[in-house]
Scaffold this motif. Structure first.
Motif, mmCIF file in Angstrom:
data_model
loop_
_atom_site.group_PDB
_atom_site.id
_atom_site.type_symbol
_atom_site.label_atom_id
_atom_site.label_comp_id
_atom_site.label_asym_id
_atom_site.label_seq_id
_atom_site.Cartn_x
_atom_site.Cartn_y
_atom_site.Cartn_z
ATOM 1 N N HIS A 10 0.831 -1.207 0.000
ATOM 2 C CA HIS A 10 0.000 0.000 0.000
ATOM 3 C C HIS A 10 0.867 1.259 0.000
ATOM 4 O O HIS A 10 0.612 2.208 -0.763
ATOM 5 C CB HIS A 10 -0.927 -0.006 1.215
ATOM 6 C CG HIS A 10 -1.725 1.245 1.363
ATOM 7 N ND1 HIS A 10 -2.802 1.540 0.546
ATOM 8 C CD2 HIS A 10 -1.603 2.292 2.224
ATOM 9 C CE1 HIS A 10 -3.306 2.713 0.902
ATOM 10 N NE2 HIS A 10 -2.602 3.192 1.913
ATOM 11 N N GLU A 11 1.895 1.284 0.843
ATOM 12 C CA GLU A 11 2.743 2.468 0.953
ATOM 13 C C GLU A 11 3.560 2.703 -0.315
ATOM 14 O O GLU A 11 3.819 3.846 -0.699
ATOM 15 C CB GLU A 11 3.682 2.331 2.161
ATOM 16 C CG GLU A 11 2.964 2.360 3.506
ATOM 17 C CD GLU A 11 2.259 3.689 3.747
ATOM 18 O OE1 GLU A 11 2.778 4.728 3.296
ATOM 19 O OE2 GLU A 11 1.195 3.692 4.379
ATOM 20 N N LEU A 12 3.964 1.629 -0.981
ATOM 21 C CA LEU A 12 4.759 1.784 -2.205
ATOM 22 C C LEU A 12 3.911 2.250 -3.378
ATOM 23 O O LEU A 12 4.417 2.906 -4.293
ATOM 24 C CB LEU A 12 5.448 0.466 -2.556
ATOM 25 C CG LEU A 12 6.614 0.054 -1.654
ATOM 26 C CD1 LEU A 12 7.119 -1.324 -2.044
ATOM 27 C CD2 LEU A 12 7.747 1.073 -1.739
ATOM 28 N N ARG A 13 2.622 1.913 -3.360
ATOM 29 C CA ARG A 13 1.759 2.313 -4.469
ATOM 30 C C ARG A 13 1.549 3.824 -4.504
ATOM 31 O O ARG A 13 1.381 4.409 -5.573
ATOM 32 C CB ARG A 13 0.405 1.608 -4.344
ATOM 33 C CG ARG A 13 0.393 0.215 -4.974
ATOM 34 C CD ARG A 13 -0.989 -0.152 -5.461
ATOM 35 N NE ARG A 13 -0.951 -1.350 -6.267
ATOM 36 C CZ ARG A 13 -1.229 -2.564 -5.816
ATOM 37 N NH1 ARG A 13 -1.530 -2.716 -4.551
ATOM 38 N NH2 ARG A 13 -1.195 -3.602 -6.615
ATOM 39 N N SER A 14 1.562 4.460 -3.347
ATOM 40 C CA SER A 14 1.297 5.908 -3.292
ATOM 41 C C SER A 14 2.317 6.711 -4.097
ATOM 42 O O SER A 14 1.922 7.527 -4.941
ATOM 43 C CB SER A 14 1.263 6.374 -1.830
ATOM 44 O OG SER A 14 0.199 5.737 -1.141
ATOM 45 N N PRO A 15 3.633 6.520 -3.904
ATOM 46 C CA PRO A 15 4.584 7.287 -4.721
ATOM 47 C C PRO A 15 4.705 6.779 -6.149
ATOM 48 O O PRO A 15 5.174 7.507 -7.036
ATOM 49 C CB PRO A 15 5.914 7.123 -3.976
ATOM 50 C CG PRO A 15 5.781 5.838 -3.241
ATOM 51 C CD PRO A 15 4.333 5.731 -2.865
ATOM 52 N N LEU A 16 4.295 5.540 -6.411
ATOM 53 C CA LEU A 16 4.430 5.007 -7.768
ATOM 54 C C LEU A 16 3.494 5.713 -8.748
ATOM 55 O O LEU A 16 3.851 5.914 -9.910
ATOM 56 C CB LEU A 16 4.143 3.506 -7.778
ATOM 57 C CG LEU A 16 5.327 2.575 -7.475
ATOM 58 C CD1 LEU A 16 4.879 1.133 -7.537
ATOM 59 C CD2 LEU A 16 6.469 2.823 -8.443
#
Length: 317
Positions: free
Chosen positions: A95-101
């Motif tokens: 979830h956290e990695l999807r935000s900056p991606l």
């Protein structure tokens, strides 16, 4: 995750050993009471002493078995707690990695529209776009692992064409294979074969296997995907002439986070979860997976067997 065994006073094995010890002790006591002559008592005295020692040893073994059972139950409970924490970590990380991606992907698309503004922009945009796709692939794998481990992955099953699934997976993997100048051949049966499955997930299975074959095959190498119709199943085979797999790694390739030697394309090194996802999705469709390789440098062969549905008919093509 496994199920914690109910905690009982002792396991079936320990219960049996406890019963045997009691019965042996009773037999010894009854035999001793039935003897009257001094000669008989002397004869049996040594045997009784030995039996009593055996009973004591058996009771000691029974206590050790009970302690080991409780110890194993505690270890299993701790392992399940750690697995649950790991699953929650994967969910949070994905979830956290999807935000900056998302903004990175948007920026890559915008750069692609103004590549004429500077001579360096096409190269820079290409690097960003490729790395964005790779990161997205890793994040998607992490998300799938967490869903599968938690039993939350769902399938939208319907009657789907095997040919359509294979063609979709080839379309997904073709750019990656072409970037390595590899030769891909597709050989499907003339018959129209239908499956009861999730078209998106099955395409993911075969594209994962094609991408895996490409990563571990040298540039200008050969990759082939074919299908063979059995009585009530179909076997799809993905074969390459790449690095191959060492014999000791063959039983481990479908396990989570298990990796062999680095792939030939080091920039596309994964997390060791793609083949585990393949196995889980195929099993959810009632099928099976297998892998074969004659050893390092001898290429590899992945086989996916799935049940077919309906009648097999001749293709109009």
């Amino acid at each position: 995750m496994g199920t914690v065994l109910p905690k009982q006073p002792y396991s079936n094995c320990s219960r049996v050993s406890h019963q045997i010890a009691s019965e042996v002790e009773g037999v010894v006591r009854n035999d001793f009471d039935s003897l009257s002559s001094e000669t008989d008592l002397e004869i049996v005295n040594t045997s009784r002493t030995n039996l009593e020692k055996l009973v004591l040893q058996l009771r000691e073994a029974n206590r050790n078995l009970i302690e080991a059972t409780f110890g194993a139950q505690d270890l299993q409970a701790k392992a399940e707690i750690e697995n649950l924490r790991l699953e929650k970590f994967f969910v949070l990380l994905a979830h956290e990695l999807r935000s900056p991606l998302a903004p990175i992907g948007l920026a890559a698309d915008l750069l692609g529209k103004i590549v004429d503004a500077h001579p360096q922009l096409p190269r820079l945009q290409g690097v960003i776009a490729r790395q964005f796709k790779h990161l997205k692939y890793l994040v998607d794998d992490l998300a799938d692992v967490s869903r599968i481990s938690a039993g939350k992955i769902s399938l939208e099953k319907r009657t789907v064409s095997l040919a359509d699934i294979i063609n979709n997976s080839v379309e997904i993997s073709a750019p990656f294979i072409a970037s390595r100048n590899q030769i891909l051949t597709v050989n499907l049966p003339l018959e129209a074969i239908n499956l009861n499955g999730d078209a998106v997930r099955l395409a993911q299975v075969f594209s994962n296997l094609l991408n895996n074959a490409s990563k571990f095959t040298q540039e200008q190498g050969h990759i082939a995907i074919s299908a063979c119709l059995n009585d009530d199943t179909v076997t799809v085979t993905i074969k390459d002439d790449g690095m191959g797999i060492a014999s000791e790694m063959l039983p481990l390739v479908f396990e989570l986070f298990k990796q062999g030697p680095p792939s030939l394309d080091h920039s596309q090194q994964g997390l060791g979860v793609g083949l585990a996802i393949v196995k889980s999705i195929v099993h959810m469709h009632g099928g099976g997976v297998d892998v074969r390789s004659a050893g390092l440098g001898m290429g590899s062969e992945f086989l996916v067997t799935l049940p077919i549905t309906g009648e097999v008919t001749s293709s109009n093509l």
